[in-house]
Design a protein around this motif. Sequence first.
Motif, PDB file in Angstrom:
ATOM      1  N   HIS A  99       0.848  -1.211   0.000  1.00 56.74           N
ATOM      2  CA  HIS A  99       0.000   0.000   0.000  1.00 56.74           C
ATOM      3  C   HIS A  99       0.876   1.250   0.000  1.00 56.74           C
ATOM      4  N   HIS A 145       1.633   5.195  -2.129  1.00 57.55           N
ATOM      5  CA  HIS A 145       1.139   6.233  -3.043  1.00 57.55           C
ATOM      6  C   HIS A 145       2.340   7.006  -3.563  1.00 57.55           C
ATOM      7  N   LYS A 174      -8.480  -1.142  -6.269  1.00 60.49           N
ATOM      8  CA  LYS A 174      -8.995  -0.431  -5.092  1.00 60.49           C
ATOM      9  C   LYS A 174     -10.215   0.396  -5.466  1.00 60.49           C
ATOM     10  N   ASP A 203       0.571   2.545   3.806  1.00 61.13           N
ATOM     11  CA  ASP A 203      -0.197   3.681   3.279  1.00 61.13           C
ATOM     12  C   ASP A 203       0.726   4.895   3.133  1.00 61.13           C
TER      13      ASP A 203
END
Length: 463
Positions: free
Chosen positions: A58, A60, A150, A313
């Motif tokens: 996970h 970004h 997702k 994340d």
Amino acid sequence: MSVLFKQGLVVTSTGSYVADVLVEGEKISMIGSTLDCAADKTVDARGKYLLPGAIDPHTHLCMPFMGTFAQDDYRSGTIAAACGGVTSLINFHIQQKGESILQGLDWEKAQAEGNAAVDYAVHPAITDPRQEVIDEIKTAISEYGTPSFKIFMVYDFRVDDSTMITLLEQTKKYGGLVQVHAENPHIIQFMNALLAKEGKLAPYYHAVSRPNIAEEEAIFRAGKMVELTGSRIFIVHLSSKEGLEMIKAFRSRGVDVFAETCPQYLVLDDERYKEAGFNGAKYVMSPPLRTKASNDALWEALRNGDLQILSTDHCPFDFDGKKDRFGKDDYKKIPNGAPGIETLLMLMHSEGVVKGRISLEQMVNALSTSTARMFGLDSKGSIAVGKDADIVVFDPKQTFTVTQSKLHMNVDYTPYEGMQMTGMPSLVYSRGQKVAEWQKDHVEFVGTPGHGKFVKRKPFPAA
Ligand code: URP
Ligand code: ZN
Ligand code: ZN
């Protein structure tokens, strides 16, 4: 090129033993109690652990979000990953309006080309679910090796329940997995309006505006759709005790609701939002940090097997000029997200294993073995013959005080500043290549940007 790791403690998800490990080329070729074979290089691993490289499912990297960009790209993000002992990551590609899934995957590959220092894969995040996009799911799974997608139940680009049902149906046919950011947007909108009326706009109110029930309700709804369709779902960044209880209730009835949690929901709590000045903005992420009761419940779930996957994340925004510029007058405008890829393994060892909350084997399972299984990374996730030689030589005694200046993430703070770590990577290998090593007082990158490859993943067996 061959490397012989001598007498390290090989840690697997089910047990640990002292052994020699031979790497030839990119693969682990032999493991034995003592191997008397020649190698180009020998690493003395006595007193050290031999861990499979962590997999962060996970991240970004390169992501446009809330009027700005998450600051790590494939180069800085994977260099930081390597230094933290993370040898594979799965990045989210947020579909742009009008874009196809395959265009999005090609865009990610173009960003990674010549830059990725460790291996990577991509989860497309579907935000524009046109029929042709739904139809592409089959090709993404069977030809592009990309079986996970997702969806968001919150934010402006959320999908509605009927789209969720369609995606669950479509992914089930081809062995795919829907991942969901589970928060109820209507509860949050209601809270936002209430808080705005009272002039409560400081970072602390970000947490108040997103209560635990917002996560609990969304997980309930997503789980019911899974029950309806006989599919499966994966809850990303699980943060609350109530959300966890909901997942346990579904699983006890045989409904396939899987989940991950992240270090921030284990190690930090909502008191952080009360830090002096505007400092609370550093912890503005969604879902928000919770109370100690949720921290404890999530640790307990990792210990007893109710949760088996950890991720970060990783979504970094500078405090100076980003978090404060956008959100000084209103928590709703603070870019949501925090850095974490480089601190994942050290935190889980120091806060989890050293403090007796989880075993070494449970840590390896949640950082590597179970993650590889869930996301179809067949060549990764354990120290075993035939697997990729993604190996962390980990010194359980090496101490380190976390500080932003000794880390490689492209951001001006770490949420863990000043925390004392016990146990750090000594050496990190990615497919047989050394990519990071401990030097004097921190881990340094010694690999090559561009070494990292896109990894095709296997689907679940089709229903
Ligand atoms: O606050 C967060 N988590 N930012 C990243 C985007 C997401 O929702 O995962
Ligand atoms: Zn999310
Ligand atoms: Zn995220």
